[in-house]
Design a protein around this motif. Structure first.
Motif, mmCIF file in Angstrom:
data_model
loop_
_atom_site.group_PDB
_atom_site.id
_atom_site.type_symbol
_atom_site.label_atom_id
_atom_site.label_comp_id
_atom_site.label_asym_id
_atom_site.label_seq_id
_atom_site.Cartn_x
_atom_site.Cartn_y
_atom_site.Cartn_z
ATOM 1 N N UNK A 45 1.129 -0.984 0.311
ATOM 2 C CA UNK A 45 -0.048 0.093 0.030
ATOM 3 C C UNK A 45 0.897 1.041 0.269
ATOM 4 N N UNK A 46 2.291 1.378 0.866
ATOM 5 C CA UNK A 46 3.002 2.897 0.897
ATOM 6 C C UNK A 46 4.185 2.099 1.121
ATOM 7 N N UNK A 47 4.698 1.620 0.032
ATOM 8 C CA UNK A 47 6.012 1.163 0.059
ATOM 9 C C UNK A 47 7.130 1.673 0.113
ATOM 10 N N UNK A 48 6.901 2.322 0.072
ATOM 11 C CA UNK A 48 8.285 4.067 0.592
ATOM 12 C C UNK A 48 8.424 4.471 2.226
ATOM 13 N N UNK A 49 7.037 4.020 3.110
ATOM 14 C CA UNK A 49 7.262 4.828 3.919
ATOM 15 C C UNK A 49 6.852 3.611 4.805
ATOM 16 N N UNK A 50 6.438 2.615 4.769
ATOM 17 C CA UNK A 50 6.535 1.022 5.511
ATOM 18 C C UNK A 50 7.293 0.309 5.589
ATOM 19 N N UNK A 51 7.507 0.075 4.236
ATOM 20 C CA UNK A 51 8.360 -0.898 4.451
ATOM 21 C C UNK A 51 10.467 -0.624 4.985
ATOM 22 N N UNK A 52 10.247 -1.762 5.704
ATOM 23 C CA UNK A 52 11.614 -1.893 6.340
ATOM 24 C C UNK A 52 12.800 -3.374 5.765
ATOM 25 N N UNK A 53 13.726 -3.616 6.875
ATOM 26 C CA UNK A 53 14.351 -4.651 7.662
ATOM 27 C C UNK A 53 15.113 -4.103 8.977
ATOM 28 N N UNK A 54 14.920 -5.175 9.304
ATOM 29 C CA UNK A 54 15.860 -4.908 10.154
ATOM 30 C C UNK A 54 16.166 -6.732 10.705
ATOM 31 N N UNK A 55 17.723 -6.013 11.122
ATOM 32 C CA UNK A 55 18.389 -7.036 11.654
ATOM 33 C C UNK A 55 18.928 -6.924 13.072
ATOM 34 N N UNK A 56 18.703 -8.368 13.500
ATOM 35 C CA UNK A 56 19.521 -8.347 15.191
ATOM 36 C C UNK A 56 20.300 -9.852 15.011
ATOM 37 N N UNK A 57 21.820 -8.894 15.790
ATOM 38 C CA UNK A 57 22.805 -9.720 16.281
ATOM 39 C C UNK A 57 22.519 -10.479 17.486
ATOM 40 N N UNK A 58 22.724 -11.578 18.333
ATOM 41 C CA UNK A 58 22.581 -11.485 19.410
ATOM 42 C C UNK A 58 23.797 -12.037 19.933
ATOM 43 N N UNK A 59 23.553 -12.010 21.668
ATOM 44 C CA UNK A 59 24.952 -12.419 21.746
ATOM 45 C C UNK A 59 25.171 -14.188 22.590
ATOM 46 N N UNK A 60 26.512 -14.748 22.062
ATOM 47 C CA UNK A 60 26.554 -15.856 22.929
ATOM 48 C C UNK A 60 25.256 -15.902 24.830
ATOM 49 N N UNK A 61 25.888 -14.815 25.397
ATOM 50 C CA UNK A 61 25.476 -14.918 26.611
ATOM 51 C C UNK A 61 24.219 -14.601 27.059
ATOM 52 N N UNK A 62 23.719 -14.095 25.739
ATOM 53 C CA UNK A 62 21.802 -13.620 25.548
ATOM 54 C C UNK A 62 21.419 -12.461 26.673
ATOM 55 N N UNK A 63 22.080 -11.709 26.717
ATOM 56 C CA UNK A 63 22.343 -10.284 27.288
ATOM 57 C C UNK A 63 22.469 -9.037 26.814
ATOM 58 N N UNK A 64 23.098 -9.110 25.293
ATOM 59 C CA UNK A 64 23.525 -8.494 24.151
ATOM 60 C C UNK A 64 23.048 -8.647 22.705
ATOM 61 N N UNK A 65 22.612 -7.682 22.496
ATOM 62 C CA UNK A 65 22.154 -7.726 20.524
ATOM 63 C C UNK A 65 22.331 -6.072 20.463
ATOM 64 N N UNK A 66 22.117 -6.191 19.200
ATOM 65 C CA UNK A 66 22.537 -5.280 18.029
ATOM 66 C C UNK A 66 21.314 -5.063 16.986
ATOM 67 N N UNK A 67 21.044 -4.509 17.281
ATOM 68 C CA UNK A 67 19.467 -3.492 16.200
ATOM 69 C C UNK A 67 19.640 -2.793 15.202
ATOM 70 N N UNK A 68 19.990 -3.357 14.089
ATOM 71 C CA UNK A 68 20.022 -3.056 12.709
ATOM 72 C C UNK A 68 18.632 -2.356 12.071
ATOM 73 N N UNK A 69 17.653 -1.236 12.372
ATOM 74 C CA UNK A 69 16.296 -1.122 11.854
ATOM 75 C C UNK A 69 15.992 -0.275 10.972
ATOM 76 N N UNK A 70 16.103 -0.810 9.517
ATOM 77 C CA UNK A 70 15.830 0.351 8.418
ATOM 78 C C UNK A 70 15.572 0.178 8.178
#
Length: 149
Positions: A45-70
């Motif tokens: 419906x609105x590809x320019x404003x509502x389309x996105x990609x999220x990449x999440x990398x989680x640590x082995x300890x499970x306490x830390x995650x980095x999030x790239x929200x595009x």
């Protein structure tokens, strides 16, 4: 894969498509990253404003995650870290990729029923505090205030 459709009187229209790919890494390949999750979303419906990609990398300890929200409107890069082993208290610095604004998020879970305090600090604009307290009868109290800087 998640599909959402809009039903009208005449036809069915596909509104968005979301997929998710989760890659669990073996312990001998990565010392600090245990999994990477990629979640693209496309809006018909609105590809320019509502389309996105999220990449999440989680640590082995499970306490830390980095999030790239595009997302198209305000892409961000953030790191979420649990300050305790029960994951009841987290801190999340975040940087806007378009405007280079830095924001700080803090959350503290108060109880198992869902009570929580969230604080968002934008050093240039404001401090926002949200306190959610679950009532015993299934209700919810929400206190939210914003203090401009």
């Amino acid at each position: 894969i998640l599909l959402q459709t809009i039903l009208t009187k005449r036809k069915v229209c596909l509104s968005f498509l979301r997929a998710q790919y989760n890659l669990n890494l073996p312990p001998f390949t990565a010392q600090s990253i245990s999994s990477i999750t990629i979640t693209p979303t496309y809006s018909f419906i609105n590809p320019y404003e509502q389309s996105q990609c999220t990449i999440v990398a989680k640590s082995t300890s499970g306490r830390t995650a980095s999030i790239l929200d595009l997302n198209m409107e305000a892409p961000t890069l953030s790191v979420v870290h649990a300050l305790d082993y029960r994951n009841t208290c987290t801190i999340q610095p975040e940087i806007g990729l378009l405007d280079a604004k830095i924001r700080y998020n803090f959350s503290k879970r108060l109880n198992e029923r869902g009570g929580m305090v969230k604080i968002r600090v934008d050093p240039v604009e404001a401090v926002q505090v949200t306190w959610v307290d679950e009532a015993g009868d299934g209700g919810k109290w929400v206190t939210d205030f914003r203090l401009p800087l």
